[in-house]
Design a protein around this motif. Structure first.
Motif, PDB file in Angstrom:
ATOM      1  N   LEU A   1     -23.793 -61.793 104.167  1.00  0.00           N
ATOM      2  CA  LEU A   1     -24.666 -62.697 103.387  1.00  0.00           C
ATOM      3  C   LEU A   1     -23.934 -64.209 102.831  1.00  0.00           C
ATOM      4  O   LEU A   1     -24.562 -65.271 102.972  1.00  0.00           O
ATOM      5  CB  LEU A   1     -25.170 -62.069 102.142  1.00  0.00           C
ATOM      6  CG  LEU A   1     -26.188 -60.899 102.526  1.00  0.00           C
ATOM      7  CD1 LEU A   1     -26.509 -60.162 101.128  1.00  0.00           C
ATOM      8  CD2 LEU A   1     -27.509 -61.256 103.367  1.00  0.00           C
ATOM      9  N   SER A   2     -22.932 -63.968 102.482  1.00  0.00           N
ATOM     10  CA  SER A   2     -21.906 -65.064 101.818  1.00  0.00           C
ATOM     11  C   SER A   2     -21.720 -65.999 103.082  1.00  0.00           C
ATOM     12  O   SER A   2     -21.978 -67.285 103.274  1.00  0.00           O
ATOM     13  CB  SER A   2     -20.930 -64.856 101.333  1.00  0.00           C
ATOM     14  OG  SER A   2     -20.261 -65.873 100.670  1.00  0.00           O
ATOM     15  N   LEU A   3     -21.556 -65.596 104.324  1.00  0.00           N
ATOM     16  CA  LEU A   3     -21.038 -66.307 105.299  1.00  0.00           C
ATOM     17  C   LEU A   3     -22.204 -67.072 105.966  1.00  0.00           C
ATOM     18  O   LEU A   3     -22.074 -68.021 106.443  1.00  0.00           O
ATOM     19  CB  LEU A   3     -20.368 -65.536 106.493  1.00  0.00           C
ATOM     20  CG  LEU A   3     -18.877 -64.910 106.212  1.00  0.00           C
ATOM     21  CD1 LEU A   3     -18.592 -63.825 107.386  1.00  0.00           C
ATOM     22  CD2 LEU A   3     -17.849 -66.052 106.303  1.00  0.00           C
ATOM     23  N   LEU A   4     -23.464 -66.394 105.768  1.00  0.00           N
ATOM     24  CA  LEU A   4     -24.683 -67.121 106.230  1.00  0.00           C
ATOM     25  C   LEU A   4     -25.197 -67.934 105.435  1.00  0.00           C
ATOM     26  O   LEU A   4     -26.508 -68.466 105.539  1.00  0.00           O
ATOM     27  CB  LEU A   4     -25.661 -65.937 106.668  1.00  0.00           C
ATOM     28  CG  LEU A   4     -25.518 -65.137 107.705  1.00  0.00           C
ATOM     29  CD1 LEU A   4     -26.598 -63.889 107.989  1.00  0.00           C
ATOM     30  CD2 LEU A   4     -25.482 -65.789 109.124  1.00  0.00           C
ATOM     31  N   GLY A   5     -24.585 -68.300 104.124  1.00  0.00           N
ATOM     32  CA  GLY A   5     -24.962 -69.329 103.440  1.00  0.00           C
ATOM     33  C   GLY A   5     -26.201 -68.911 102.580  1.00  0.00           C
ATOM     34  O   GLY A   5     -26.588 -69.809 101.848  1.00  0.00           O
ATOM     35  N   ILE A   6     -26.524 -67.634 102.210  1.00  0.00           N
ATOM     36  CA  ILE A   6     -27.715 -67.179 101.284  1.00  0.00           C
ATOM     37  C   ILE A   6     -26.862 -67.193  99.946  1.00  0.00           C
ATOM     38  O   ILE A   6     -25.941 -66.433  99.568  1.00  0.00           O
ATOM     39  CB  ILE A   6     -27.826 -65.743 101.656  1.00  0.00           C
ATOM     40  CG1 ILE A   6     -28.506 -65.679 103.289  1.00  0.00           C
ATOM     41  CG2 ILE A   6     -28.956 -65.358 100.927  1.00  0.00           C
ATOM     42  CD1 ILE A   6     -28.626 -64.422 103.941  1.00  0.00           C
ATOM     43  N   GLU A   7     -27.522 -68.315  99.177  1.00  0.00           N
ATOM     44  CA  GLU A   7     -26.686 -68.413  97.857  1.00  0.00           C
ATOM     45  C   GLU A   7     -27.396 -67.670  96.628  1.00  0.00           C
ATOM     46  O   GLU A   7     -26.660 -67.725  95.660  1.00  0.00           O
ATOM     47  CB  GLU A   7     -26.880 -69.906  97.498  1.00  0.00           C
ATOM     48  CG  GLU A   7     -26.406 -70.877  98.767  1.00  0.00           C
ATOM     49  CD  GLU A   7     -26.334 -72.328  98.488  1.00  0.00           C
ATOM     50  OE1 GLU A   7     -27.145 -72.838  97.375  1.00  0.00           O
ATOM     51  OE2 GLU A   7     -25.801 -73.075  99.135  1.00  0.00           O
ATOM     52  N   THR A   8     -28.297 -67.043  96.787  1.00  0.00           N
ATOM     53  CA  THR A   8     -29.075 -66.317  95.625  1.00  0.00           C
ATOM     54  C   THR A   8     -29.231 -65.010  95.967  1.00  0.00           C
ATOM     55  O   THR A   8     -29.346 -64.544  97.128  1.00  0.00           O
ATOM     56  CB  THR A   8     -30.466 -66.873  95.256  1.00  0.00           C
ATOM     57  OG1 THR A   8     -31.160 -67.032  96.320  1.00  0.00           O
ATOM     58  CG2 THR A   8     -30.070 -68.461  94.715  1.00  0.00           C
ATOM     59  N   GLY A   9     -29.187 -64.003  94.819  1.00  0.00           N
ATOM     60  CA  GLY A   9     -29.225 -62.728  95.105  1.00  0.00           C
ATOM     61  C   GLY A   9     -29.312 -61.681  93.884  1.00  0.00           C
ATOM     62  O   GLY A   9     -28.921 -62.262  93.011  1.00  0.00           O
ATOM     63  N   VAL A  10     -29.702 -60.550  94.406  1.00  0.00           N
ATOM     64  CA  VAL A  10     -29.926 -59.645  93.148  1.00  0.00           C
ATOM     65  C   VAL A  10     -29.132 -58.210  93.438  1.00  0.00           C
ATOM     66  O   VAL A  10     -29.233 -57.847  94.778  1.00  0.00           O
ATOM     67  CB  VAL A  10     -31.112 -59.258  92.691  1.00  0.00           C
ATOM     68  CG1 VAL A  10     -31.099 -58.369  91.627  1.00  0.00           C
ATOM     69  CG2 VAL A  10     -31.852 -60.717  92.257  1.00  0.00           C
ATOM     70  N   VAL A  11     -28.380 -57.601  92.705  1.00  0.00           N
ATOM     71  CA  VAL A  11     -27.818 -56.348  93.018  1.00  0.00           C
ATOM     72  C   VAL A  11     -28.784 -54.978  92.280  1.00  0.00           C
ATOM     73  O   VAL A  11     -28.861 -55.050  91.095  1.00  0.00           O
ATOM     74  CB  VAL A  11     -26.382 -56.113  92.301  1.00  0.00           C
ATOM     75  CG1 VAL A  11     -25.731 -54.711  92.975  1.00  0.00           C
ATOM     76  CG2 VAL A  11     -25.399 -57.349  93.060  1.00  0.00           C
ATOM     77  N   ALA A  12     -29.052 -54.365  93.425  1.00  0.00           N
ATOM     78  CA  ALA A  12     -29.917 -53.094  92.818  1.00  0.00           C
ATOM     79  C   ALA A  12     -28.987 -51.959  92.676  1.00  0.00           C
ATOM     80  O   ALA A  12     -28.340 -51.535  93.789  1.00  0.00           O
ATOM     81  CB  ALA A  12     -31.149 -53.127  93.596  1.00  0.00           C
ATOM     82  N   LEU A  13     -28.706 -51.390  91.608  1.00  0.00           N
ATOM     83  CA  LEU A  13     -27.737 -50.140  91.565  1.00  0.00           C
ATOM     84  C   LEU A  13     -28.896 -49.123  91.491  1.00  0.00           C
ATOM     85  O   LEU A  13     -29.578 -48.560  90.463  1.00  0.00           O
ATOM     86  CB  LEU A  13     -27.055 -50.118  90.230  1.00  0.00           C
ATOM     87  CG  LEU A  13     -26.456 -51.333  89.827  1.00  0.00           C
ATOM     88  CD1 LEU A  13     -25.623 -51.203  88.650  1.00  0.00           C
ATOM     89  CD2 LEU A  13     -25.168 -51.436  91.005  1.00  0.00           C
ATOM     90  N   THR A  14     -28.937 -48.415  92.851  1.00  0.00           N
ATOM     91  CA  THR A  14     -29.949 -47.527  92.971  1.00  0.00           C
ATOM     92  C   THR A  14     -29.575 -45.955  92.402  1.00  0.00           C
ATOM     93  O   THR A  14     -28.413 -45.739  92.296  1.00  0.00           O
ATOM     94  CB  THR A  14     -30.333 -47.130  94.338  1.00  0.00           C
ATOM     95  OG1 THR A  14     -29.208 -47.054  95.244  1.00  0.00           O
ATOM     96  CG2 THR A  14     -31.147 -48.614  94.820  1.00  0.00           C
ATOM     97  N   LYS A  15     -30.715 -45.206  92.571  1.00  0.00           N
ATOM     98  CA  LYS A  15     -30.432 -43.749  92.111  1.00  0.00           C
ATOM     99  C   LYS A  15     -29.812 -43.563  90.756  1.00  0.00           C
ATOM    100  O   LYS A  15     -28.983 -42.841  90.100  1.00  0.00           O
ATOM    101  CB  LYS A  15     -29.469 -42.858  93.174  1.00  0.00           C
ATOM    102  CG  LYS A  15     -30.214 -42.976  94.403  1.00  0.00           C
ATOM    103  CD  LYS A  15     -29.071 -42.189  95.498  1.00  0.00           C
ATOM    104  CE  LYS A  15     -29.578 -42.535  97.039  1.00  0.00           C
ATOM    105  NZ  LYS A  15     -28.660 -41.864  97.871  1.00  0.00           N
ATOM    106  N   ALA A  16     -30.396 -44.271  89.746  1.00  0.00           N
ATOM    107  CA  ALA A  16     -30.042 -44.591  88.324  1.00  0.00           C
ATOM    108  C   ALA A  16     -30.345 -43.531  87.663  1.00  0.00           C
ATOM    109  O   ALA A  16     -29.728 -43.064  86.491  1.00  0.00           O
ATOM    110  CB  ALA A  16     -30.536 -45.892  87.604  1.00  0.00           C
ATOM    111  N   ASP A  17     -31.539 -42.568  88.165  1.00  0.00           N
ATOM    112  CA  ASP A  17     -32.072 -41.403  87.410  1.00  0.00           C
ATOM    113  C   ASP A  17     -31.111 -40.240  87.794  1.00  0.00           C
ATOM    114  O   ASP A  17     -31.006 -39.146  86.967  1.00  0.00           O
ATOM    115  CB  ASP A  17     -33.342 -40.989  88.063  1.00  0.00           C
ATOM    116  CG  ASP A  17     -33.247 -40.920  89.625  1.00  0.00           C
ATOM    117  OD1 ASP A  17     -32.737 -41.717  90.206  1.00  0.00           O
ATOM    118  OD2 ASP A  17     -33.945 -40.006  90.150  1.00  0.00           O
ATOM    119  N   LEU A  18     -30.284 -40.400  88.854  1.00  0.00           N
ATOM    120  CA  LEU A  18     -29.269 -39.273  89.105  1.00  0.00           C
ATOM    121  C   LEU A  18     -28.041 -39.395  88.463  1.00  0.00           C
ATOM    122  O   LEU A  18     -26.993 -38.592  88.099  1.00  0.00           O
ATOM    123  CB  LEU A  18     -29.223 -39.271  90.724  1.00  0.00           C
ATOM    124  CG  LEU A  18     -30.356 -38.793  91.630  1.00  0.00           C
ATOM    125  CD1 LEU A  18     -29.861 -38.586  92.964  1.00  0.00           C
ATOM    126  CD2 LEU A  18     -30.849 -37.547  91.016  1.00  0.00           C
TER     127      LEU A  18
END
Length: 629
Positions: free
Chosen positions: A94-111
């Motif tokens: 993603l960084s190499l492709l120049g995509i400058e914005t993003g969000v990190v989803a921390l999944t399985k937070a219920d577990l």
């Protein structure tokens, strides 16, 4: 806004997209059976279009096809597992492709809610090495719905201004299929311009013409699609079928159809990659295309991890590429991402790739906008560039071309864009060369264009020099008499004797224009010594009024132009020129017809193969425009 998922296999990318959109992007039976994403999947809401990618290491090439053209990255990390190999690799991509914005989803937070702080802390150093260093990290659960609204809000907050739609349309094809009653459908992200129903475009690199029968934009029927939208095109055209389309193709404006097998680029090698040596074979990913390429270093002999270099990528098969396109390279076994970069010149010269002048040009081309790139390019040797290639590389339609030319500024001439200083320098040198020629040879009418061109230190291409000459003639800086260029004040006067001989000889040569008398016949008819007639006709030849075909046979120049036009007409209608057909059109003897054809062979107007000839179109005006009688 197009959002692309990223992350390790089984970290919950597809489940999260379904929770956000209600759409299960796993559409293949094999995906259902194995419980993993294999191919690209798509889902839409009012706000977003999602591209869901595989997380398995075997399908990184598919992930790369899906990541092209996205606006925002959604990195998915399973709290129960934490950072895994494809977490790192997808983030690097993603960084190499120049995509400058993003969000990190921390999944399985219920577990594993207790691991949120630990995984977040481990991610921070990893994100710090990329464009995602400030990305928010949001615990979510696709099962309970925990954090989904917060995630939606964070994704909305990453929205950037709409992409400009002024360029020609360019759609990166990632899927093709047929629908009963509709026909062939191709889907992809429209990375530039706009496409409307009934547009006539080109499937590239195969070069097939297509017509847009209908389209969907963001999964809805529409009359027009614009840059940054996911688009499905219903296309038709001669020889167009599902088998003719493959992932990696482009559907684009005809002006952009120019497949290339070489790219000059700026490449960054990842810190954990291996050192690259010259002529390394790599997997190249650009847009949705994937192919093998040989990587040559231009400004050094070794490329160490973490460094950046100028490179030439030579592809096994041509692809579509333009300036500022991003790409990623992987090793020959396709198991590790090595690095990526930006295309600087999609149409590089074959020779001189490592010369100092070429490297300076590439540094100049490493600019964020076409005006800056053109200004920098014209500031370095040779102070010009090919207009067609430059405008195509930067996807500039005609109105935008005029703006860039004015802003740089540049001087268009004969297919070149020159710096104003270079144009003035060439103009002054042409004037000086003509002046010196007139002083040394006042009896001659001037200089031919090719002799002038090769006498210039810059030596511009022949077609471009012709354009420069046209401008100078139109501006009155120089004058042109047939093939001769001269200063406007220069004139050649025949002596009184030459004038007397020519007044008597001209009606004889003109009256039998395709069968003029030979020199000896002229001399006998005029009762003038043959030597004196020859001297006069030779002077007229140097003045551009006559053409000597075999020795002692002179044609008027406009008659020669007429015979060239007749030969071209024969080639157009018959496919080739024969001595017999040419003789019949001239209503002349075979001997003279063959003499003329052999002369045209020597002049490069015709090319002989056996007993037939063909025309070289670029030489049709060698003797000027025909004046038919």
């Amino acid at each position: 806004m197009i959002i692309g998922t990223a992350g390790h296999v089984d970290h919950g990318k597809t489940a999260l997209v379904k929770a956000l959109t209600g759409v299960d992007t796993d559409r293949l039976a094999e995906e259902k059976r194995r419980g993993i994403t294999i191919d690209l999947g798509y889902a839409y809401t009012d706000d977003f279009g999602f591209v869901d990618v595989p997380g398995h290491e075997r399908f990184v090439h598919t992930m790369l096809a899906g990541a092209s053209g996205i606006d925002t990255g959604l990195l998915v990390v399973d709290l129960t597992e934490g950072i895994r190999p494809q977490t790192r690799e997808h983030l690097q991509i993603l960084s190499l492709l120049g995509i400058e914005t993003g969000v990190v989803a921390l999944t399985k937070a219920d577990l594993a809610p207790e691991r949120t702080a630990e995984v977040s802390a481990a991610l921070r150093p990893l994100l710090a090495e990329t464009r995602f260093r400030d990305a928010p990290m949001i615990p979510v659960s696709a099962v309970t719905g925990m954090g989904l609204e917060t995630l939606r809000a964070a994704l909305v907050a990453t929205a950037r201004p709409p992409r400009p739609v002024s360029g020609h349309p360019r759609l990166a094809v990632d899927r093709a299929f047929t629908l009963t009653g509709a026909g062939l459908i191709v889907t992809g992200t429209l990375v530039a311009g706009r496409i409307a129903v009934e547009d006539r475009l080109v499937l590239s690199p195969v070069g097939l013409e297509v017509r847009v029968r209908g389209l969907h934009a963001q999964n809805r029927p529409a009359r027009e699609a614009v840059a940054a939208q996911r688009v499905a095109l219903n296309i038709t055209g001669p020889r167009v079928s599902k088998d003719a389309v493959r992932r990696g193709d482009w559907v684009l404006h005809p002006a952009l159809h120019a497949p290339t097998a070489a790219l000059d680029a700026r490449l960054r090698l990842l810190p954990d990659a291996v050192q690259l040596r010259p002529d390394t074979e790599v997997h190249l990913h650009l847009g949705t295309a994937h192919g093998m390429a040989r990587l040559s270093l231009l400004d050094r002999d070794r490329l160490t991890p973490g460094d950046t270099a100028l490179v030439r990528l030579t592809l096994r098969e041509p692809i579509g590429a333009l300036a500022r396109d991003r790409f990623v390279i992987r090793d020959t076994s396709a198991t590790h991402t090595l690095g990526g970069g930006t295309v600087l010149d999609p149409f590089p010269p074959r020779r001189g790739r490592r010369t100092a002048a070429r490297l300076v040009q590439l540094v100049s081309l490493d600019a964020s906008d076409p005006t800056e790139a053109l200004r920098g390019l014209l500031a370095v040797t040779p102070h010009w560039t090919d207009a067609g290639s430059f405008f195509r590389a930067w996807n500039l339609p005609e109105p935008a071309q005029a703006e860039v030319i004015a802003a740089a500024p540049a001087r268009p001439a004969g297919g070149l864009l020159l710096s104003p200083e270079a144009f003035v320098r060439i103009r002054d040198r042409i004037v000086a060369m003509l002046d010196a020629h007139h002083r040394s040879s006042p009896e001659l009418p001037g200089m031919q264009a090719e002799r002038l061109r090769i006498g210039l230190p810059e030596r511009p291409p022949a077609a471009a020099f012709g354009g420069i000459v046209q401008i100078l003639v139109a501006d009155g800086v120089i004058a042109q008499d047939g093939p001769w260029l001269r200063q406007p004040h220069h004139s050649v006067m025949l002596s009184a004797q030459d004038q007397r001989i020519w007044r008597a000889a001209e009606p004889l040569i003109t009256g039998q224009r395709f069968r003029p008398p030979r020199l000896r016949e002229l001399a006998e008819t005029l009762h003038v010594p043959e030597k004196e007639v020859r001297a006069t006709l030779k002077r007229l030849q140097r003045m551009g009024q006559l053409v000597e075909v075999p020795p002692d046979l002179f044609f008027r120049r406009d008659t020669m132009a007429e015979m060239v036009a007749i030969a071209a007409d024969l080639a157009e209608h018959d496919g080739v020129i024969t001595a017999a057909s040419f003789r019949d059109r001239l209503e002349n003897g075979r001997k003279v017809a063959i003499l003329v054809l052999e002369f045209l062979d020597r002049a490069g107007v015709t090319v002989r193969t056996g007993d037939t000839r063909r025309i070289r179109p670029e030489r049709l005006r060698l003797f000027g425009e025909p004046s038919f009688r």
